[in-house]
Design a protein around this motif. Structure first.
Motif, PDB file in Angstrom:
ATOM      1  N   THR A  92       0.819  -1.214   0.000  1.00  0.00           N
ATOM      2  CA  THR A  92       0.000   0.000   0.000  1.00  0.00           C
ATOM      3  C   THR A  92       0.853   1.264   0.000  1.00  0.00           C
ATOM      4  OG1 THR A  92      -1.718  -1.187   1.213  1.00  0.00           O
ATOM      5  CG2 THR A  92      -1.857   1.216   1.202  1.00  0.00           C
ATOM      6  N   LYS A  93       1.899   1.289   0.814  1.00  0.00           N
ATOM      7  CA  LYS A  93       2.732   2.494   0.885  1.00  0.00           C
ATOM      8  C   LYS A  93       3.394   2.774  -0.462  1.00  0.00           C
ATOM      9  CE  LYS A  93       6.389   4.837   3.448  1.00  0.00           C
ATOM     10  NZ  LYS A  93       6.942   5.464   2.224  1.00  0.00           N
ATOM     11  N   GLU A  94       3.925   1.718  -1.107  1.00  0.00           N
ATOM     12  CA  GLU A  94       4.568   1.942  -2.399  1.00  0.00           C
ATOM     13  C   GLU A  94       3.553   2.433  -3.433  1.00  0.00           C
ATOM     14  OE1 GLU A  94       7.368  -0.280  -5.768  1.00  0.00           O
ATOM     15  OE2 GLU A  94       6.744  -1.383  -3.958  1.00  0.00           O
ATOM     16  N   TYR A  95       2.324   1.905  -3.358  1.00  0.00           N
ATOM     17  CA  TYR A  95       1.285   2.368  -4.292  1.00  0.00           C
ATOM     18  C   TYR A  95       1.040   3.862  -4.121  1.00  0.00           C
ATOM     19  CZ  TYR A  95      -3.297   3.340  -6.225  1.00  0.00           C
ATOM     20  OH  TYR A  95      -4.336   3.923  -6.918  1.00  0.00           O
ATOM     21  N   PHE A  96       0.810   4.303  -2.880  1.00  0.00           N
ATOM     22  CA  PHE A  96       0.496   5.713  -2.669  1.00  0.00           C
ATOM     23  C   PHE A  96       1.703   6.612  -2.943  1.00  0.00           C
ATOM     24  CE2 PHE A  96      -3.065   3.907  -0.205  1.00  0.00           C
ATOM     25  CZ  PHE A  96      -4.106   4.555  -0.874  1.00  0.00           C
TER      26      PHE A  96
END
Length: 229
Positions: A92-96
């Motif tokens: 999730t962090k890499e996506y955002f």
């Protein structure tokens, strides 16, 4: 390698056979596997063995190895062993983080592309979008259009480094959504049309606003899904 991967490879090979030209064989394999990955036809837990894939495609191991190393270098695959890979998981962090950087770069691309855009090519894309919004098409048709439009804008910016960075960031977003139930084709079409209309008018301000809103909406949909909304 699981049976479901064998079926996926066989189906795509039947539709898109490789034309065995030694100078471009590695490129053909790379494009084939990249499409399988980004169209969700190779699950993330599938082992991609160099030797097994070479046997399935009836090619030698050298071009297969070159294609797999290239896909790993672009962040689509990760190594599982000396000669095997798996589809990379994006958290999730890499996506955002990727989406935040995409906003900066895609808005920059719009501002640079406005005066350089090929109007005839833009109208062709507009016609394709209209056809997609009116007819019944599989998911891959929508994804390919999305890819073409965003790449078209990036390339029109004239900045080749920006183009490469956006290809990587868009791949990150696609990997994150590989197992997502999110589907927003109608919304994407409307937002893409806003971007195209701004480019038709050569309105950089409206174009960057439309692109920013499009990317915000994509992020907000993910946030809503993650919160159980």
């Amino acid at each position: 390698m699981p049976d479901h991967q064998d079926h996926a490879l066989a189906a795509l090979m039947a539709a898109k056979p490789l034309y065995l030209k030694s100078s471009s064989l590695s490129e053909q394999i790379y494009q084939l596997l990249r499409e399988l990955i980004l169209e969700r036809k190779i699950p993330g837990d599938s082992e991609m063995s160099e030797s097994r894939l070479a046997d399935e495609l009836q090619v030698s191991r050298t071009p297969m190895r070159e294609a797999l190393v290239r896909l790993a270098g672009e962040g689509l695959l990760v190594r599982r062993g000396a000669r095997s890979y798996a589809v990379r998981a994006v958290d999730t962090k890499e996506y955002f983080d990727s989406m935040a950087l995409r906003e900066l770069l895609e808005c920059e691309a719009i501002s640079k592309a406005v005066e350089r855009i090929d109007q005839a090519a833009l109208e062709t894309l507009a016609s394709e979008l209209d056809a997609l919004s009116k007819g019944e098409h599989d998911e891959s048709s929508h994804w390919h259009f999305d890819d073409r439009l965003h790449n078209f804008i990036a390339e029109a910016s004239g900045n080749r480094v920006l183009v490469k960075m956006l290809v990587q960031l868009r791949a990150n977003a696609r990997l994150f959504r590989l197992h997502s139930p999110l589907h927003r084709q109608k919304e994407n079409h409307e937002e893409h049309l806003d971007v195209i209309d701004a480019l038709r008018r050569r309105d950089a301000q409206a174009g960057t606003a439309a692109m920013r809103q499009h990317l915000h909406n994509l992020r907000n949909e993910v946030l809503k899904a993650l919160s159980g909304g």
